[in-house]
Design an enzyme around this catalytic site. Structure first.
Site, mmCIF file in Angstrom:
data_model
loop_
_atom_site.group_PDB
_atom_site.id
_atom_site.type_symbol
_atom_site.label_atom_id
_atom_site.label_comp_id
_atom_site.label_asym_id
_atom_site.label_seq_id
_atom_site.Cartn_x
_atom_site.Cartn_y
_atom_site.Cartn_z
ATOM 1 N N TYR A 1 0.833 -1.207 0.000
ATOM 2 C CA TYR A 1 0.000 0.000 0.000
ATOM 3 C C TYR A 1 0.867 1.256 0.000
ATOM 4 O O TYR A 1 0.616 2.195 -0.772
ATOM 5 C CB TYR A 1 -0.923 -0.003 1.213
ATOM 6 C CG TYR A 1 -1.834 1.199 1.285
ATOM 7 C CD1 TYR A 1 -2.943 1.298 0.457
ATOM 8 C CD2 TYR A 1 -1.587 2.241 2.184
ATOM 9 C CE1 TYR A 1 -3.784 2.403 0.517
ATOM 10 C CE2 TYR A 1 -2.415 3.346 2.253
ATOM 11 C CZ TYR A 1 -3.514 3.423 1.417
ATOM 12 O OH TYR A 1 -4.344 4.516 1.474
ATOM 13 N N SER B 1 2.305 1.762 -3.358
ATOM 14 C CA SER B 1 1.312 2.194 -4.348
ATOM 15 C C SER B 1 1.020 3.681 -4.235
ATOM 16 O O SER B 1 0.852 4.375 -5.249
ATOM 17 C CB SER B 1 0.025 1.379 -4.206
ATOM 18 O OG SER B 1 -0.722 1.757 -3.057
#
Length: 220
Positions: free
Chosen positions: A164, A167
């Site tokens: 995460y 990203s």
């Protein structure tokens, strides 16, 4: 630095706005706010029932105008293409793209796997890349805006959410890189949006992508 009020808008009346991840969270909140500001909404989300509830709330606070519902999984390339095609078929224009769809998966380098990495990057980064590419020609025509929803995780390191964090760093860099080499002068008539990092207090925009074509792109 300009005050927060400098980045607020009082109206988005008539602005065709495509919002992804609109069935929950930031996407849903953005949809309701845009409805109150008079935007014409096209809403994407994977949970159809939740998307319908958000659309109903938008219609109630937006003068009764029903949003265009575009349920679908943005990791499906054909679904992304259909989303843009359906918006253009209905409205014939696009003024604002809000890339809000995203997922969070737990796991670090020792506890996660490639399948998790691919799932996070496909929805949080790859789908944003494709959708933005498809929308840019239409946004150039309207001198529109793109808002990419990022996170404090893109700038700070946290344990247990490796994919995460990567990203969201990618989203920040995506927004900056497409601005590279473009004029930093923003047009006086460009629409402004009040921006904030998820998990942070309000901040200023990043300088816009495609500025020379009067398209604003921001990571918030």
């Amino acid at each position: 630095m300009a005050s927060d009020d400098a980045y607020k808008v009082s109206s988005l009346k008539g602005k065709v706005s495509l919002i992804t991840g609109a069935s929950s969270g930031i996407g849903a909140g953005t949809a309701v706010l845009f409805a109150k500001l008079g935007a014409v909404l096209a809403l994407n989300g994977r949970n159809v029932e939740s998307l319908k509830k958000v659309a109903k709330e938008c219609a109630e606070c937006g003068g009764g105008t029903e949003p265009l519902l575009l349920p679908g999984d943005l990791t499906d390339e054909d679904a992304v293409k259909r989303t843009v095609e359906d918006v253009m078929a209905r409205f014939g224009r696009l003024d604002v793209l809000v890339n809000s769809a995203g997922i969070l998966a737990m796991g670090g380098i020792e506890t996660s796997d490639l399948a998790t990495y691919d799932r996070v990057m496909n929805i949080n980064v790859r789908s944003v890349y494709q959708l933005t590419q498809l929308c840019v020609p239409h946004l150039v025509k309207t001198k529109g805006s793109i808002v990419n929803v990022s996170s404090v995780n893109g700038q700070r390191s946290f344990p247990g959410v490796l994919a995460y964090c990567m990203s969201k760093s990618a989203i920040d860099q995506f927004t900056r890189c497409v601005a590279l080499g473009e004029s930093a002068v923003l047009p006086n008539n460009a629409p402004s949006l009040h921006a904030h990092k998820k998990g942070q207090l309000p901040t200023c925009f990043l300088i816009s992508e495609l500025a020379s074509k009067q398209v604003r792109v921001n990571s918030v």
